[in-house]
Each structure stands twice: as C-alpha cells, then as structure tokens.
Design a protein around this motif. Structure first.
Motif, PDB file in Angstrom:
ATOM      1  N   PRO A  62       0.824  -1.215   0.000  1.00  0.00           N
ATOM      2  CA  PRO A  62       0.000   0.000   0.000  1.00  0.00           C
ATOM      3  C   PRO A  62       0.856   1.263   0.000  1.00  0.00           C
ATOM      4  N   SER A  63       1.465   1.498  -1.132  1.00  0.00           N
ATOM      5  CA  SER A  63       2.338   2.658  -1.297  1.00  0.00           C
ATOM      6  C   SER A  63       2.307   3.067  -2.757  1.00  0.00           C
ATOM      7  N   PRO A  64       2.775   4.263  -3.082  1.00  0.00           N
ATOM      8  CA  PRO A  64       2.794   4.689  -4.491  1.00  0.00           C
ATOM      9  C   PRO A  64       3.589   3.733  -5.359  1.00  0.00           C
ATOM     10  N   ASP A  65       3.072   3.480  -6.554  1.00  0.00           N
ATOM     11  CA  ASP A  65       3.653   2.522  -7.488  1.00  0.00           C
ATOM     12  C   ASP A  65       3.837   3.217  -8.830  1.00  0.00           C
ATOM     13  N   PRO A  66       4.960   2.995  -9.564  1.00  0.00           N
ATOM     14  CA  PRO A  66       5.138   3.649 -10.868  1.00  0.00           C
ATOM     15  C   PRO A  66       4.080   3.260 -11.895  1.00  0.00           C
ATOM     16  N   LEU A  67       3.433   2.122 -11.678  1.00  0.00           N
ATOM     17  CA  LEU A  67       2.444   1.656 -12.659  1.00  0.00           C
ATOM     18  C   LEU A  67       1.013   2.077 -12.290  1.00  0.00           C
ATOM     19  N   ASP A  68       0.846   2.890 -11.277  1.00  0.00           N
ATOM     20  CA  ASP A  68      -0.505   3.292 -10.871  1.00  0.00           C
ATOM     21  C   ASP A  68      -1.236   4.046 -11.987  1.00  0.00           C
ATOM     22  N   ALA A  69      -0.553   4.958 -12.628  1.00  0.00           N
ATOM     23  CA  ALA A  69      -1.180   5.737 -13.696  1.00  0.00           C
ATOM     24  C   ALA A  69      -1.592   4.846 -14.854  1.00  0.00           C
ATOM     25  N   HIS A  70      -0.756   3.853 -15.183  1.00  0.00           N
ATOM     26  CA  HIS A  70      -1.094   2.938 -16.290  1.00  0.00           C
ATOM     27  C   HIS A  70      -2.273   2.035 -15.918  1.00  0.00           C
ATOM     28  N   ARG A  71      -2.302   1.597 -14.672  1.00  0.00           N
ATOM     29  CA  ARG A  71      -3.452   0.771 -14.247  1.00  0.00           C
ATOM     30  C   ARG A  71      -4.750   1.570 -14.393  1.00  0.00           C
ATOM     31  N   ARG A  72      -4.707   2.818 -13.971  1.00  0.00           N
ATOM     32  CA  ARG A  72      -5.908   3.655 -14.035  1.00  0.00           C
ATOM     33  C   ARG A  72      -6.363   3.870 -15.483  1.00  0.00           C
ATOM     34  N   LYS A  73      -5.439   4.208 -16.376  1.00  0.00           N
ATOM     35  CA  LYS A  73      -5.813   4.466 -17.778  1.00  0.00           C
ATOM     36  C   LYS A  73      -6.343   3.207 -18.466  1.00  0.00           C
ATOM     37  N   TRP A  74      -5.640   2.099 -18.256  1.00  0.00           N
ATOM     38  CA  TRP A  74      -6.053   0.872 -18.930  1.00  0.00           C
ATOM     39  C   TRP A  74      -7.378   0.340 -18.373  1.00  0.00           C
ATOM     40  N   ASP A  75      -7.587   0.485 -17.069  1.00  0.00           N
ATOM     41  CA  ASP A  75      -8.843   0.010 -16.496  1.00  0.00           C
ATOM     42  C   ASP A  75     -10.012   0.855 -16.980  1.00  0.00           C
ATOM     43  N   LYS A  80     -10.019  -8.913   2.091  1.00  0.00           N
ATOM     44  CA  LYS A  80     -10.934  -8.675   0.975  1.00  0.00           C
ATOM     45  C   LYS A  80     -10.551  -7.382   0.261  1.00  0.00           C
ATOM     46  N   PRO A  81     -10.662  -7.361  -1.084  1.00  0.00           N
ATOM     47  CA  PRO A  81     -10.360  -6.113  -1.816  1.00  0.00           C
ATOM     48  C   PRO A  81     -11.224  -4.964  -1.312  1.00  0.00           C
ATOM     49  N   SER A  82     -10.606  -3.798  -1.157  1.00  0.00           N
ATOM     50  CA  SER A  82     -11.266  -2.653  -0.552  1.00  0.00           C
ATOM     51  C   SER A  82     -11.337  -1.503  -1.541  1.00  0.00           C
ATOM     52  N   SER A  83     -12.405  -0.723  -1.429  1.00  0.00           N
ATOM     53  CA  SER A  83     -12.557   0.462  -2.271  1.00  0.00           C
ATOM     54  C   SER A  83     -11.719   1.626  -1.797  1.00  0.00           C
ATOM     55  N   ALA A  84     -11.026   1.471  -0.668  1.00  0.00           N
ATOM     56  CA  ALA A  84     -10.151   2.542  -0.193  1.00  0.00           C
ATOM     57  C   ALA A  84      -8.972   2.767  -1.138  1.00  0.00           C
ATOM     58  N   PHE A  85      -8.619   1.767  -1.975  1.00  0.00           N
ATOM     59  CA  PHE A  85      -7.514   1.891  -2.916  1.00  0.00           C
ATOM     60  C   PHE A  85      -7.996   2.257  -4.328  1.00  0.00           C
ATOM     61  N   LEU A  86      -9.290   2.398  -4.516  1.00  0.00           N
ATOM     62  CA  LEU A  86      -9.838   2.654  -5.851  1.00  0.00           C
ATOM     63  C   LEU A  86      -9.694   4.126  -6.206  1.00  0.00           C
ATOM     64  N   PRO A  87      -9.056   4.471  -7.320  1.00  0.00           N
ATOM     65  CA  PRO A  87      -8.966   5.882  -7.727  1.00  0.00           C
ATOM     66  C   PRO A  87     -10.338   6.440  -8.065  1.00  0.00           C
ATOM     67  N   HIS A  88     -10.509   7.721  -7.822  1.00  0.00           N
ATOM     68  CA  HIS A  88     -11.819   8.331  -8.059  1.00  0.00           C
ATOM     69  C   HIS A  88     -12.170   8.368  -9.549  1.00  0.00           C
ATOM     70  N   GLN A  89     -11.154   8.400 -10.439  1.00  0.00           N
ATOM     71  CA  GLN A  89     -11.452   8.368 -11.878  1.00  0.00           C
ATOM     72  C   GLN A  89     -12.093   7.041 -12.283  1.00  0.00           C
ATOM     73  N   VAL A  90     -11.586   5.950 -11.721  1.00  0.00           N
ATOM     74  CA  VAL A  90     -12.159   4.631 -12.023  1.00  0.00           C
ATOM     75  C   VAL A  90     -13.562   4.519 -11.436  1.00  0.00           C
ATOM     76  N   LEU A  91     -13.737   5.051 -10.219  1.00  0.00           N
ATOM     77  CA  LEU A  91     -15.066   5.013  -9.612  1.00  0.00           C
ATOM     78  C   LEU A  91     -16.069   5.801 -10.439  1.00  0.00           C
ATOM     79  N   ILE A  92     -15.686   6.970 -10.908  1.00  0.00           N
ATOM     80  CA  ILE A  92     -16.599   7.780 -11.726  1.00  0.00           C
ATOM     81  C   ILE A  92     -16.950   7.047 -13.014  1.00  0.00           C
TER      82      ILE A  92
END
Length: 436
Positions: free
Chosen positions: A67-80, A135-147
């Motif tokens: 649970p820390s910043p990851d270099p691939l976070d931006a790519h996960r968000r765009k691709w998802d 269990k997977p939690s929505s606390a890690f879900l970016p707001h762009q993906v939620l929207i």
C-alpha cells in the motif's frame, strides 16, 4: 459494428515486446505504446484489436505489492478506464456477435446488475495491494475509475448499483494518504452522486438532506449543487406534468329553463293563496321541469300543494313571521301526505320448487309438443307392436302373399299402407272372433 480487419495492424505489432533489463521504465514505455494503439483502435470501433491490446497490457499490469505509491498506478488507471468503457459500450449496444471475442460474447449473457458488479469487483482486485491478505477494498480505488464505473451503471440503467459503489467509496476514503480522496476528487464524486445517481432513483428529499449535513465542501460549491439540484428537480416535475394526460372533464349539463306557468284567472277568494304560491316558487328553483300531474286539480290547490312540497321550511318561516289572525295565513291549507305503505317495500319471496317445476313444464310442454311426443312415443310403438304380433300369426299363405307383394316392386309408402290396412283388418277380425 464494423467487421474486424487485421490487415492494417499485424499481430507482431499488437503484442508487447519482452521487457529488457531496463526494468520498469521499459514496461512503462511498452504500456504507453500499446495504449496509444488501443485508444486509436477504440476510436475506430475496432473491438477485436482493442480487446487484444487490452489483454496484452493487463498481462504486464499485476496488482501493486504494497500500500504505497507505485510507478504503474497511472497505467493501471488508464487501462482500467479503457477496458470498462469498451465493455460497457459493447454491452449497451447491439454489436455483431460473430466478430466479438469470446469474453465479450459471454458478458452479453449477464444481467445489467451482475455485469456492473463484476466490473467493480475486478477493479477492486486490480488496485488492492496483494500483500494485504484481506478482501479487496474500495479505499484503494482511484476516483477516476469510480466515476467511470458509476457512469457505466447509469448508462445501462442500474443506478442502484452505482449508489452502492459510491457510498462504499465515501465510507472508506481517506484511509491512505497516497490515494487522493479530498478536494477536487471528492467534489466530482459528490456531484455525480447528488445530481445523477440519486435523482434517477427519485431520492430528491434524501439528496437535500445529505447536502444539508455535508460540511466538507465550500459554501460556493454547496450552493452550486443546491441550485443545480433545484433546477433539475423543477425540470423533472415539469416534464412529468406534461407527460401525464389530463383527465377529461365531462361537459356539465346546462340547466333546463324553468317553465313559466300560464296565466291564471285569480278569484278574490284565492288571492291570498296565489300570492303565497308565487313567493314560495321563487325561493326554490328546481334543476329540471316538474312532471305534469295526471289528475286535474284546481289552480289554487295545485299551486299550494306543489309549493308546500318543494319548500316547506320557507312556508314555515313565513307562517311564523305572520300573526295568527291574518287572513293570508289562514287561507292556505297544506294537505297532508298519505301514509307510506311499508308492505310494498318488503322484498319478494323466492319462488318455491313447485312453482319452478310448473313454470318449466308450462314453458317446454306445450300442446304442439305434447301431440308430437304422443305420435312418437305412443302411436308408432303401438303400430310396431301390432305388426310384430301379426307376423307371429301369419300363415304360410300370408308369407307367400307378402313375398309376392315384395316381388311386385311397389313403393315403400304403398307397402306400408297395405300392411297398415291389413293389420287393422286382421285386428278387427280377431277382435270380432273373440281371439283378442
């Protein structure tokens, strides 16, 4: 949906190259290159190529480790976001099923609620760190993906699932500082929740109550949401009022004019009663003309009776206002109504069984039908019995005679007539001889 073509893009160009020793920088470059081609294929509505590039990209995008910043976070968000948009577009449209990849064809068989829930669970698994054994939690879900997920639920008419996802995110946000959940992200999620999700569920009162208790937004932002909500509510009420058909009111019947009685020759003796009749007729005006009386009456008595029947209370007040010794009050005599015969209001007794049977026989057994039944059930059996008895007493000569008659070829009517005459004669002969 256009037919899938692979002539412009080869398979080797679509698949990612193996990462070199440069590590994550090479993976990021590969993902960026694939994303540009996938976005271009999606804009050209080439579903097969877009889905192939998505599968290749997510092979390089595992969930984060910690649970820390990851270099691939931006790519996960765009691709998802691209994957959710593609699958929602295919699900909400009518594509050519033969050209779709197998996973997309299988998703078309799901219900809208289960389809959105599946996308939401997959996104939670993608962004939840794998080191957390829970269990997977929505606390890690970016707001762009939620929207994007909530917008997809609205697009396929499942706002209730979008409400559950938003409320789950709002209840768990802020647990990790590296996940932005305040300020602009919070305002965007709240705007979608208050102006699009809850109004589609008809929760106008709940939205207003929610905004009244909200204290994180600035006063200007809260005022903007209030004004937008009021305008949207008024527009919805107006459109509902226009769509609702107005009940057709039946035309009110026009009141029939009161007939003017013919001029009467007033005698001095009936002047008091005529003046009282005119006064009472003007105080009560019926809605329909009065029925004509069948029995002839005198003009003064008819007027007095009708006026007393229609307006009895005004006459009573008029009598109270006059002294007892006045001639106008004594000249008017109101006849009493005859007593009501309560025996007429008694409900009729149901008919007895004997009366029902008698009415049944009177209806079905008329004189003509009795005559017909007598011929069918009495005369014809009697003739048949006579003929059978006669045949039993026939002599050989009679048999020969009957066969000769049959050989003559007479008609059936003539033969029946001869047999009937012969039977009657034989019966009379046997009766005269004392054999019967």
């Amino acid at each position: 949906m256009p037919t899938v073509t692979t002539a412009t893009v080869s398979t080797s160009d679509m698949l990612p190259h193996k990462p070199s020793s440069k590590g994550s920088s090479s993976t990021e470059a590969t993902l960026q290159s694939l994303y540009n081609r996938a976005a271009r294929a999606f804009l050209h509505r080439d579903v097969a190529i877009t889905f192939t590039l998505l599968s290749a990209a997510f092979a390089l995008l595992p969930p984060p480790l910690a649970p820390s910043p990851d270099p691939l976070d931006a790519h996960r968000r765009k691709w998802d976001i691209l994957r959710i948009t593609l699958e929602t577009t295919v699900f909400s449209s009518t594509p050519d099923i033969a050209d779709l990849p197998r996973p997309l064809r299988e998703s078309l068989l799901l219900s809208p609620q289960f389809f959105i829930s599946t996308l939401y669970a997959r996104s939670l698994t993608l962004f939840t760190p794998s080191s957390l054994y829970r269990k997977p939690s929505s606390a890690f879900l970016p707001h762009q993906v939620l929207i994007t997920l909530v917008a997809s639920s609205i697009k396929i008419d499942c706002p209730s699932v979008g409400r559950e996802m938003t409320e789950d995110w709002l209840s768990k946000r802020g647990q990790y500082d590296f996940i932005p959940s305040t300020g602009e992200p919070y305002h965007k999620v709240l705007e979608l929740y208050c102006l699009h999700v809850l109004p589609r569920l008809g929760e106008w009162d709940y939205v207003k109550e929610f905004l009244s208790y909200e204290n994180e937004l600035s006063s200007d932002k809260r005022r903007e949401l209030h004004l937008a909500l009021e305008g949207q509510h008024a527009q919805t009420l107006e459109s509902t009022r226009r769509k609702t058909p107005k009940p057709e009111t039946p035309p009110s019947p026009s009141p029939s004019p009161t007939p003017i009685p013919p001029a009467r020759s007033l005698s001095p003796a009936s002047s008091s009663s005529s003046s009282l009749s005119t006064t009472s007729t003007r105080t009560a005006v019926p809605a329909s003309p009065r029925p004509k009386l069948t029995r002839p009456q005198s003009s003064s008595s008819t007027s007095a009776v009708s006026d007393a029947t229609i307006t009895r209370s005004p006459r009573h007040r008029h009598n109270q206002s006059m002294p007892r010794g006045s001639s106008s009050a004594s000249g008017v005599r109101i006849p009493r109504l005859p007593p009501v015969d309560h025996s007429l209001a008694i409900a009729p007794q149901p008919p007895t069984s004997l009366a029902l049977i008698r009415s049944y026989f009177n209806h079905y057994f008329t004189a003509n039908r009795i005559a017909t039944l007598s011929v069918l059930f009495f005369l014809i059996p009697l003739l048949s019995f006579v003929l059978r008895r006669r045949r039993r007493l026939e002599t050989p000569a009679d048999l020969v005679r009957r066969r000769l008659l049959e050989a003559r070829g007479d008609s059936i009517v003539r033969r029946l007539w001869n047999e009937l005459v012969r039977a009657v004669l034989d019966t009379a002969r046997m009766g005269g001889g004392g054999l019967v």
